[in-house]
Design a protein around this motif. Structure first.
Motif, PDB file in Angstrom:
ATOM      1  N   SER A 198      21.408 -32.979  -7.813  1.00 42.82           N
ATOM      2  CA  SER A 198      21.879 -31.451  -8.761  1.00 42.82           C
ATOM      3  C   SER A 198      23.218 -30.811  -8.492  1.00 42.82           C
TER       4      SER A 198
ATOM      5  N   SER B 266      21.244 -27.941 -13.832  1.00 42.47           N
ATOM      6  CA  SER B 266      20.433 -27.634 -12.511  1.00 42.47           C
ATOM      7  C   SER B 266      19.376 -26.706 -13.254  1.00 42.47           C
TER       8      SER B 266
ATOM      9  N   ASP C 116      14.622 -27.485  -9.059  1.00 43.84           N
ATOM     10  CA  ASP C 116      15.230 -28.731  -8.349  1.00 43.84           C
ATOM     11  C   ASP C 116      16.284 -29.462  -7.138  1.00 43.84           C
TER      12      ASP C 116
ATOM     13  N   THR D 125      17.387 -33.818  -9.675  1.00 36.66           N
ATOM     14  CA  THR D 125      18.279 -33.735 -10.806  1.00 36.66           C
ATOM     15  C   THR D 125      17.475 -34.930 -12.554  1.00 36.66           C
TER      16      THR D 125
END
Length: 483
Positions: A119, A422, A426, A435
């Motif tokens: 992420s 994101s 996350d 993600t």
């Protein structure tokens, strides 16, 4: 157009996941000497991916042990030029705290890619790669409809020490900057980010005895730096959750009614926030909502406290030294040098005279806050593109973290918009970072739509000249892109 973009990306879902996993396997950990080779490999992996995509110019820029990657694809005369910024370095990870997978052994599970950097921020860069691919596939073009430049930092997680020098040396020009190291609000309720807080880190060492001394011999009369440090930290906030540094709020303006209304329009509940953020309870400055505290108010947090024997058996000694890392998040109109002085004066006036201390506040390593001009045409275009990508109207939000947005604006001389892929859940900088592939695809679709929308604009003025110090004057910075 939106249908073709989504069809292309959905059809390449497995390819997107594999590409991200391949990159996440490279442990490009910031600031760890033994990982320097991996950071270098990560840069070259991205350089290869950009060449494969079609970028005719791709360069790896040396920056200490953490090279940056730069690429440009400028084949649209008269169209706006966009500089995309993100980073490929990642935070360290403690293997024993990860449950879904080891940090650098990425897996795809239940619609998520798990792994350090999935992420923050390799996934966000991959969204850009696939956004460009989708844009080309949907339009049938051989090159993007806008001029695209990409700068992917290799040391953002440690403060981007070489970024200003790289910008001074290479001076990439652009009409608009897209900063991709930020969060969305929710998958079903996207929002355009309009601001980023500044960040500054202070290190405080408190000295008690001249050496660690057996507590049975000196306990009671001996100065204990842990107790004194704890008392100081406890005094950082008052009962209303406000920071107690004198003058801290003097330059802080309250959120405008428009900003408050926009934040209030986002779907929010305490229960949802606590579940997604894993924060157990809600605190902070009274008189402001949680989202206002996150994005529109400054904060002071303590990130680490170390003393005594944190690892291994205790020696039953009063420690000689206790240390704390203090994180300060600022908002526009606050001055980092002035806030640093406020902290220094407060510590000097507050700490016990039974101990000595050292306070280091390296202002030059901090990042200033930035606020996007909300009336810039690119904001409305991005909001419309997000509706294309996510299938829902886009609200407005801010970003609680920090980054070199203000530096980029000053050096490049162009306004900046934020776009990330994101979510708060996350787990940035935490175990089991992840993600969501559906968010990644929606983000890539947003970018594909954004490039097409932006291509219909014209540039209304030239990029301003750099001054002798390599910085564009703030009064002239900001090349307008008009429909």
């Amino acid at each position: 157009m939106s249908t073709e973009i989504h069809s292309f990306l959905t059809g390449n879902r497995d390819h997107i996941a594999r590409e991200l996993c391949d990159w996440v396997r490279l442990p490009s950990v910031a600031g760890v000497p033994e990982r320097a080779a991996d950071v270098n490999r990560s840069a070259h992996w991205l350089a290869g991916a950009l060449r494969d995509l079609g970028f005719p110019t791709v360069e790896v820029w040396p920056a200490g042990d953490a090279p940056a990657v730069y690429a440009e694809w400028c084949a649209a005369p008269g169209a706006p030029t966009v500089l995309i910024y993100s980073h490929h370095d990642v935070r360290a990870a403690k293997d024993e705290q990860w449950e879904e997978t080891a940090p650098f052994e990425p897996v795809v599970r239940d619609g998520y890619v798990y792994g350090r950097g999935a992420s923050d921020a390799k996934g966000q860069v991959v969204a850009h790669l696939w956004g460009l691919r989708a844009h080309l596939a949907a339009t049938g073009r051989d090159a993007p409809a806008v001029n695209v430049k990409i700068l992917v930092d290799g040391e953002e997680e440690t403060g981007s020490a070489h970024l200003a020098g790289l910008l001074d040396e290479h001076r990439p020009q652009a009409d608009l900057i897209v900063f991709s190291d930020t969060l969305l609000w929710r998958r079903d309720h996207p929002a355009v980010c309009l601001s980023m807080r500044g960040t500054m880190l202070a290190e405080l060492e408190v000295y008690g005895p001249h050496r660690d001394v057996h507590s049975g011999a000196v306990s009671g009369p001996a100065p204990n730096p842990v107790i004194e440090l704890a008392a100081l930290i406890a005094a950082l906030h008052d009962d209303e959750g406000r920071v107690t540094l004198p003058g801290f709020y003097d330059a802080v303006t309250e959120p405008s009614e428009q900003t408050r209304a926009e934040l209030a329009a986002l779907p929010y509940s305490d229960e949802d926030w606590l579940t997604r953020s894993d924060t157990r309870s809600i605190g902070g400055e009274k008189g402001f909502t949680v989202l206002e505290r996150l994005w529109a108010r400054p904060t002071v947090e303590v990130l680490t406290v170390v003393a005594g024997d944190p690892v291994g058996p205790s020696r039953a000694a009063v420690p000689a030294v206790a240390t704390a890392s203090i994180s300060i998040r600022t908002v526009p109109d606050q001055s980092m040098p002035e806030v640093a002085k406020q902290l220094q004066r407060w510590v000097e006036a507050t700490i016990s005279d039974r101990v000595e201390y050292k306070l280091d506040v390296p202002v030059e390593d901090g990042q200033e806050p930035y606020r996007t001009p909300r009336d810039h045409p690119a904001v409305a275009m991005l909001a419309a593109a997000m509706e294309d990508g996510f299938g829902a109207p886009a609200g407005r939000m801010g970003n609680a973290g920090g980054g070199p947005a203000d530096l980029l604006v000053r050096k490049v001389g162009a306004p900046l918009v934020f776009f990330g892929t994101s979510l708060p859940e996350d787990r940035w900088h935490d175990s089991d970072e992840r993600t969501g592939l559906d968010v990644l695809i929606a983000g890539a679709a947003t970018l594909a739509s954004f490039w097409q929308r932006l291509s219909s604009c014209r540039v209304t003025s030239e990029v301003p000249d750099y001054g002798e110090n390599g910085t564009v004057d703030s009064g002239t910075a900001g090349v307008a892109v008009q429909p």
